[in-house]
Enzyme design. Structure first.
Site, PDB file in Angstrom:
ATOM      1  N   LYS A  61      35.958  48.970  48.413  1.00  0.00           N
ATOM      2  CA  LYS A  61      36.636  47.826  47.800  1.00  0.00           C
ATOM      3  C   LYS A  61      37.871  47.404  48.595  1.00  0.00           C
ATOM      4  O   LYS A  61      38.668  46.606  48.121  1.00  0.00           O
ATOM      5  CB  LYS A  61      37.015  48.176  46.369  1.00  0.00           C
ATOM      6  CG  LYS A  61      35.783  48.386  45.486  1.00  0.00           C
ATOM      7  CD  LYS A  61      36.161  48.407  44.034  1.00  0.00           C
ATOM      8  CE  LYS A  61      35.791  49.714  43.406  1.00  0.00           C
ATOM      9  NZ  LYS A  61      36.203  49.775  42.000  1.00  0.00           N
ATOM     10  N   HIS A  97      51.684  33.031  39.740  1.00  0.00           N
ATOM     11  CA  HIS A  97      51.936  34.371  40.269  1.00  0.00           C
ATOM     12  C   HIS A  97      51.680  34.442  41.778  1.00  0.00           C
ATOM     13  O   HIS A  97      51.266  35.491  42.289  1.00  0.00           O
ATOM     14  CB  HIS A  97      51.097  35.398  39.514  1.00  0.00           C
ATOM     15  CG  HIS A  97      51.352  35.394  38.042  1.00  0.00           C
ATOM     16  ND1 HIS A  97      52.536  35.862  37.492  1.00  0.00           N
ATOM     17  CD2 HIS A  97      50.616  34.937  37.003  1.00  0.00           C
ATOM     18  CE1 HIS A  97      52.491  35.717  36.179  1.00  0.00           C
ATOM     19  NE2 HIS A  97      51.343  35.165  35.842  1.00  0.00           N
ATOM     20  N   ARG A 164      29.875  68.956  46.083  1.00  0.00           N
ATOM     21  CA  ARG A 164      30.993  68.908  45.155  1.00  0.00           C
ATOM     22  C   ARG A 164      30.744  69.868  43.998  1.00  0.00           C
ATOM     23  O   ARG A 164      29.604  70.231  43.714  1.00  0.00           O
ATOM     24  CB  ARG A 164      31.182  67.483  44.615  1.00  0.00           C
ATOM     25  CG  ARG A 164      31.299  66.415  45.694  1.00  0.00           C
ATOM     26  CD  ARG A 164      32.584  66.554  46.471  1.00  0.00           C
ATOM     27  NE  ARG A 164      33.717  66.592  45.567  1.00  0.00           N
ATOM     28  CZ  ARG A 164      34.258  65.510  45.010  1.00  0.00           C
ATOM     29  NH1 ARG A 164      33.780  64.323  45.299  1.00  0.00           N
ATOM     30  NH2 ARG A 164      35.270  65.618  44.193  1.00  0.00           N
ATOM     31  N   ARG A 274      38.446  55.720  29.921  1.00  0.00           N
ATOM     32  CA  ARG A 274      37.623  54.518  29.826  1.00  0.00           C
ATOM     33  C   ARG A 274      36.394  54.868  29.009  1.00  0.00           C
ATOM     34  O   ARG A 274      36.409  55.788  28.217  1.00  0.00           O
ATOM     35  CB  ARG A 274      37.258  54.012  31.233  1.00  0.00           C
ATOM     36  CG  ARG A 274      38.467  53.441  31.958  1.00  0.00           C
ATOM     37  CD  ARG A 274      38.091  52.822  33.282  1.00  0.00           C
ATOM     38  NE  ARG A 274      37.811  53.831  34.285  1.00  0.00           N
ATOM     39  CZ  ARG A 274      37.426  53.552  35.519  1.00  0.00           C
ATOM     40  NH1 ARG A 274      37.262  52.304  35.892  1.00  0.00           N
ATOM     41  NH2 ARG A 274      37.194  54.505  36.386  1.00  0.00           N
TER      42      ARG A 274
END
Ligand SMILES: [Zn+2]
Length: 289
Positions: A61, A97, A164, A274
């Site tokens: 991203k 903004h 992991r 979340r």
């Protein structure tokens, strides 16, 4: 927080509208927007003036604009929670903004960085060799390739996830084994692969790992193809709904609606402050470890 397909839409828009243009002037309207440029706003502006943008690139991203010249440096955009990269006609009134304005020598559309919450910003960094190959701005050189990257290695990413010692959804989100997967696409990929996000990564089979990452790439490709976000309007909101989210999500945000595969109501569970959405029947929760 923008997801990868939206960032890719913006990257493509920047590639079309600001690459090969020379910067004439930079206004920094708010010092917080350049706080990651440690030499300060005046230095930030001075480094850009006279430079030509040669490429708009992305990893996960993170988005950056490469600059011409001997320095091999780039403007890195941190979009944060609410950052937007807009291309706007010079006469257009300033956004409320507006934090940074980049004016070009050709007097064409400006590049504006707009950020309501000011968590994001722009900064100039040297390009550094990255672990997975290529040259990246130094602060993001550790970010793994994303599933939409032509050089992405499915086998390497699966191996990294299986090394992991965590839960599968956490591994998908943490950007070191694979990048660019946010909460929405993680839930959609897990639903397609019929895997619960709490599954322990060390017990994941290679086939399951390949299935979930392939699904992530597919769902992001579809979002990109359907994302109606248009840079043609010369005004793009990075966080704007692509239209895809409402129409095509099977699991994310679909609590209590029927699973498109089996009809069982989608369940919502809390996850890292979340929510996670999954099908109780297609994606059984793993037994406690
Ligand atoms: Zn189901």
């Amino acid at each position: 927080m923008p997801e990868l397909p939206e960032v890719e839409v913006v990257r493509r828009g920047l590639a079309r509208h600001v690459v090969d243009r020379t910067i004439a002037h930079v206004d920094v309207a708010h010092p917080r927007a350049v706080r990651r440029h440690i030499e300060g706003g005046d230095d930030f502006a001075a480094r850009l003036v006279g430079r030509t943008i040669t490429a708009a690139r992305r990893r996960g991203k993170y988005l950056w604009l490469e600059l011409d010249g001997e320095g091999a440096d780039a403007v890195l955009a941190h979009l944060g929670m609410s950052g937007q990269m807009l291309v706007a006609a010079p006469g257009r009134p300033d956004e409320k903004h507006l934090r940074i304005r980049v004016v070009f020598a050709d007097e064409g559309p400006e590049l504006r960085f707009v950020d309501q919450r000011t968590f994001g910003g722009l900064s100039v960094h040297p390009l550094a060799p990255a672990a997975g190959g290529g040259l990246l701005p130094a602060p993001v050189a550790h970010i793994a390739r994303d599933p939409m990257d032509p050089a992405f290695s499915l086998d390497d990413a699966v191996a990294a996830i299986r090394r992991r010692r965590t839960e599968l959804k956490r591994a998908l989100l943490d950007q070191t084994a694979v990048s660019g997967i946010g909460n929405i696409y993680a839930d959609e990929a897990l639903w397609r692969a019929k895997l619960h996000g709490a599954r322990p990564t060390e017990k994941l089979t290679r086939a399951q790992g390949r299935a979930v990452l392939t699904a992530a790439a597919e769902v992001m490709d579809e979002a990109l193809a359907q994302g109606g976000t248009s840079f043609d309007a010369l005004y793009v909101n990075v966080n704007g709904a692509s239209g895809y989210f409402d129409r095509s999500l099977a699991a994310y945000g679909q609590a209590d609606r029927p699973c498109p595969r089996c009809g069982t109501p989608i369940r919502r569970e809390s996850f890292m402050n979340r929510s996670s959405f999954s099908c109780p029947r297609c994606q059984p929760r793993p037994r406690s470890r």
